[in-house]
Design a protein around this motif. Sequence first.
Motif, PDB file in Angstrom:
ATOM      1  N   GLY A   7     -15.844  16.988 -23.794  1.00  7.57           N
ATOM      2  CA  GLY A   7     -14.863  15.998 -23.337  1.00  7.57           C
ATOM      3  C   GLY A   7     -13.666  16.665 -22.672  1.00  7.57           C
ATOM      4  N   ALA A   8     -13.936  17.722 -21.889  1.00  7.42           N
ATOM      5  CA  ALA A   8     -12.845  18.584 -21.378  1.00  7.42           C
ATOM      6  C   ALA A   8     -12.283  18.132 -20.034  1.00  7.42           C
ATOM      7  CB  ALA A   8     -13.342  20.020 -21.259  1.00  7.42           C
ATOM      8  N   SER A   9     -12.796  17.028 -19.472  1.00  7.53           N
ATOM      9  CA  SER A   9     -12.363  16.672 -18.110  1.00  7.53           C
ATOM     10  C   SER A   9     -11.011  15.972 -18.076  1.00  7.53           C
ATOM     11  CB  SER A   9     -13.416  15.777 -17.441  1.00  7.53           C
ATOM     12  OG  SER A   9     -13.372  14.483 -18.009  1.00  7.53           O
ATOM     13  N   ARG A  10     -10.507  15.547 -19.235  1.00  8.11           N
ATOM     14  CA  ARG A  10      -9.218  14.827 -19.247  1.00  8.11           C
ATOM     15  C   ARG A  10      -8.666  14.780 -20.673  1.00  8.11           C
ATOM     16  NH1 ARG A  10     -11.855   8.740 -18.599  1.00  8.11           N
ATOM     17  NH2 ARG A  10     -11.659   8.199 -20.799  1.00  8.11           N
ATOM     18  N   GLY A  11      -7.472  14.224 -20.807  1.00  6.39           N
ATOM     19  CA  GLY A  11      -6.902  13.929 -22.118  1.00  6.39           C
ATOM     20  C   GLY A  11      -6.768  15.152 -23.024  1.00  6.39           C
ATOM     21  N   ALA A  81     -15.224  15.466 -27.606  1.00  5.67           N
ATOM     22  CA  ALA A  81     -15.669  14.247 -26.911  1.00  5.67           C
ATOM     23  C   ALA A  81     -15.766  13.092 -27.896  1.00  5.67           C
ATOM     24  CB  ALA A  81     -17.022  14.481 -26.241  1.00  5.67           C
ATOM     25  N   GLY A  82     -15.299  11.934 -27.487  1.00 10.41           N
ATOM     26  CA  GLY A  82     -15.383  10.771 -28.365  1.00 10.41           C
ATOM     27  C   GLY A  82     -15.027   9.516 -27.601  1.00 10.41           C
ATOM     28  N   ILE A  83     -15.444   8.385 -28.139  1.00  9.35           N
ATOM     29  CA  ILE A  83     -15.165   7.099 -27.485  1.00  9.35           C
ATOM     30  C   ILE A  83     -14.714   6.071 -28.523  1.00  9.35           C
ATOM     31  CG2 ILE A  83     -16.881   7.484 -25.657  1.00  9.35           C
ATOM     32  CD1 ILE A  83     -18.622   5.341 -27.182  1.00  9.35           C
ATOM     33  N   THR A  84     -14.082   5.014 -28.038  1.00  7.28           N
ATOM     34  CA  THR A  84     -13.820   3.839 -28.874  1.00  7.28           C
ATOM     35  C   THR A  84     -14.553   2.639 -28.263  1.00  7.28           C
ATOM     36  OG1 THR A  84     -11.815   3.446 -27.599  1.00  7.28           O
ATOM     37  CG2 THR A  84     -11.526   4.485 -29.739  1.00  7.28           C
ATOM     38  N   ARG A  85     -15.006   1.730 -29.075  1.00  2.86           N
ATOM     39  CA  ARG A  85     -15.511   0.422 -28.634  1.00  2.86           C
ATOM     40  C   ARG A  85     -14.998  -0.565 -29.686  1.00  2.86           C
ATOM     41  NH1 ARG A  85     -16.276   2.991 -24.805  1.00  2.86           N
ATOM     42  NH2 ARG A  85     -18.125   3.158 -23.491  1.00  2.86           N
ATOM     43  N   ASP A  86     -13.703  -0.930 -29.584  1.00  2.00           N
ATOM     44  CA  ASP A  86     -13.045  -1.678 -30.652  1.00  2.00           C
ATOM     45  C   ASP A  86     -13.437  -3.161 -30.666  1.00  2.00           C
ATOM     46  OD1 ASP A  86     -11.810   0.740 -31.045  1.00  2.00           O
ATOM     47  OD2 ASP A  86      -9.820   0.094 -30.403  1.00  2.00           O
ATOM     48  N   LYS A  87     -13.802  -3.643 -31.816  1.00  2.10           N
ATOM     49  CA  LYS A  87     -14.072  -5.070 -32.080  1.00  2.10           C
ATOM     50  C   LYS A  87     -13.837  -5.278 -33.575  1.00  2.10           C
ATOM     51  CE  LYS A  87     -16.082  -6.429 -28.153  1.00  2.10           C
ATOM     52  NZ  LYS A  87     -15.136  -7.085 -27.261  1.00  2.10           N
ATOM     53  N   GLU A 178      -0.942  10.230 -26.342  1.00  2.00           N
ATOM     54  CA  GLU A 178      -0.904   9.571 -25.034  1.00  2.00           C
ATOM     55  C   GLU A 178      -2.044  10.061 -24.137  1.00  2.00           C
ATOM     56  OE1 GLU A 178       1.128   7.191 -24.459  1.00  2.00           O
ATOM     57  OE2 GLU A 178       2.845   7.495 -25.793  1.00  2.00           O
ATOM     58  N   THR A 179      -3.115   9.267 -24.046  1.00  2.00           N
ATOM     59  CA  THR A 179      -4.244   9.603 -23.162  1.00  2.00           C
ATOM     60  C   THR A 179      -4.806   8.298 -22.592  1.00  2.00           C
ATOM     61  OG1 THR A 179      -5.979   9.370 -24.845  1.00  2.00           O
ATOM     62  CG2 THR A 179      -4.918  11.526 -24.684  1.00  2.00           C
ATOM     63  N   GLN A 180      -5.835   8.418 -21.755  1.00  2.00           N
ATOM     64  CA  GLN A 180      -6.477   7.220 -21.207  1.00  2.00           C
ATOM     65  C   GLN A 180      -7.079   6.359 -22.313  1.00  2.00           C
ATOM     66  OE1 GLN A 180      -9.049   7.561 -17.740  1.00  2.00           O
ATOM     67  NE2 GLN A 180      -7.956   9.406 -17.079  1.00  2.00           N
ATOM     68  N   MET A 181      -7.500   7.030 -23.417  1.00  2.00           N
ATOM     69  CA  MET A 181      -8.083   6.277 -24.533  1.00  2.00           C
ATOM     70  C   MET A 181      -7.059   5.313 -25.123  1.00  2.00           C
ATOM     71  SD  MET A 181      -9.812   7.723 -28.054  1.00  2.00           S
ATOM     72  CE  MET A 181     -11.443   8.077 -27.440  1.00  2.00           C
ATOM     73  N   THR A 182      -5.844   5.793 -25.372  1.00  2.00           N
ATOM     74  CA  THR A 182      -4.830   4.928 -25.990  1.00  2.00           C
ATOM     75  C   THR A 182      -4.156   4.014 -24.963  1.00  2.00           C
ATOM     76  OG1 THR A 182      -3.376   6.868 -25.914  1.00  2.00           O
ATOM     77  CG2 THR A 182      -4.279   6.282 -28.046  1.00  2.00           C
ATOM     78  N   ALA A 183      -4.229   4.385 -23.670  1.00  2.00           N
ATOM     79  CA  ALA A 183      -3.672   3.516 -22.627  1.00  2.00           C
ATOM     80  C   ALA A 183      -4.449   2.200 -22.546  1.00  2.00           C
ATOM     81  CB  ALA A 183      -3.696   4.237 -21.279  1.00  2.00           C
ATOM     82  N   ILE A 189      -0.314  -3.695 -29.944  1.00  2.00           N
ATOM     83  CA  ILE A 189      -0.931  -2.754 -30.897  1.00  2.00           C
ATOM     84  C   ILE A 189      -0.589  -1.323 -30.483  1.00  2.00           C
ATOM     85  CG2 ILE A 189      -3.120  -1.956 -31.883  1.00  2.00           C
ATOM     86  CD1 ILE A 189      -4.265  -4.738 -31.242  1.00  2.00           C
ATOM     87  N   ARG A 190      -0.568  -1.107 -29.155  1.00  2.00           N
ATOM     88  CA  ARG A 190      -0.257   0.235 -28.653  1.00  2.00           C
ATOM     89  C   ARG A 190       1.165   0.663 -29.051  1.00  2.00           C
ATOM     90  NH1 ARG A 190      -1.289  -0.358 -23.232  1.00  2.00           N
ATOM     91  NH2 ARG A 190       0.880  -0.499 -22.621  1.00  2.00           N
ATOM     92  N   GLU A 191       2.114  -0.282 -28.878  1.00  2.00           N
ATOM     93  CA  GLU A 191       3.508   0.047 -29.213  1.00  2.00           C
ATOM     94  C   GLU A 191       3.667   0.308 -30.707  1.00  2.00           C
ATOM     95  OE1 GLU A 191       6.297   0.801 -27.389  1.00  2.00           O
ATOM     96  OE2 GLU A 191       4.718   0.898 -25.902  1.00  2.00           O
ATOM     97  N   ALA A 192       2.955  -0.466 -31.525  1.00  2.00           N
ATOM     98  CA  ALA A 192       3.029  -0.245 -32.978  1.00  2.00           C
ATOM     99  C   ALA A 192       2.492   1.141 -33.314  1.00  2.00           C
ATOM    100  CB  ALA A 192       2.244  -1.329 -33.709  1.00  2.00           C
TER     101      ALA A 192
END
Length: 238
Positions: A7-11, A81-87, A178-183, A189-192
């Motif tokens: 997962g080295a291309s960003r963040g 490397a990791g992902i979120t798929r929040d539900k 602060e990365t694209q994942m949290t953006a 929820i982000r501000e909290a």
Amino acid sequence: KTAVVTGASRGIGEAIAHVLSRDGAHVICLDVPQQQADLDRVAGEIGGSTLAIDITAADAGEKIKAAAAAQGGLDIIVHNAGITRDKTLANMKPELWDLVININLSAIERVNDYLLEHEGFNANGRIVCVSSISGIAGNLGQTNYAASKAGVIGLVKFTAPILKNGVTINAVAPGFIETQMTAAIPFAIREAGRRMNSMSQGGLPVDVAETIALFASSASTGLNGNVVRVCGQSLLGA
Ligand SMILES: NC(=O)c1ccc[n+]([C@@H]2O[C@H](COP(=O)([O-])OP(=O)(O)OC[C@H]3O[C@@H](n4cnc5c(N)ncnc54)[C@H](O)[C@@H]3O)[C@@H](O)[C@H]2O)c1
């Protein structure tokens, strides 16, 4: 030393690649083929090389071993490397559960198994995993993600005592970074998440990268099976 960072291309992964390179490692920057342009940019900035593969591929461990062998063998692997798929759990589709568990946890287990079974590490190798404070505390809407990241901690605890030849395994558990994942998190929820810590702000990828560099250091022989939170004293799971 030769390091592989997934997962080295960003963040956070991009920051890890920079910090390990600063510390003298040749970094093999790994990410999915769709990220090739950013992967080339990061590797170009640090004089590293690239490996464009999906870590869930059955032959990922083999390809990582081969890429590192061309650079003198593997000293450090950072499973970032990791992902979120929040539900919420009621709305969680089985395929989203499986996708997150497979990328965030099972792929790490498979790659480690391959490398450890095929003499994939040089002596005193370092395995560093990226968990999350969600894996320590759980988090509403992130049951799949939290389960995967709790699993990473379990994997570290299980693996540490069975390693040989000076190899160690440790994990970091970042808070809000602060990365694209949290953006991508909804505003409130982000501000909290950003403010629920003693710094009242989000952390930076380099904060996580510096702790990973400590675990990756050859001086860290005595650190094995640890999980360090990098969260600015976040209330989540405190
Ligand atoms: N940002 C945060 O606040 C935070 C907090 C705790 C933990 N983390 C963890 O830190 C790590 C990095 O997060 P980030 O915020 O930099 O995320 P990001 O989305 O910016 O970067 C993740 C990278 O992983 C790559 N990736 C995803 N699936 C892959 C696969 N199957 N094979 C190869 N590469 C793949 C993506 O292409 C991307 O480049 C993740 O494991 C994440 O869960 C992040």
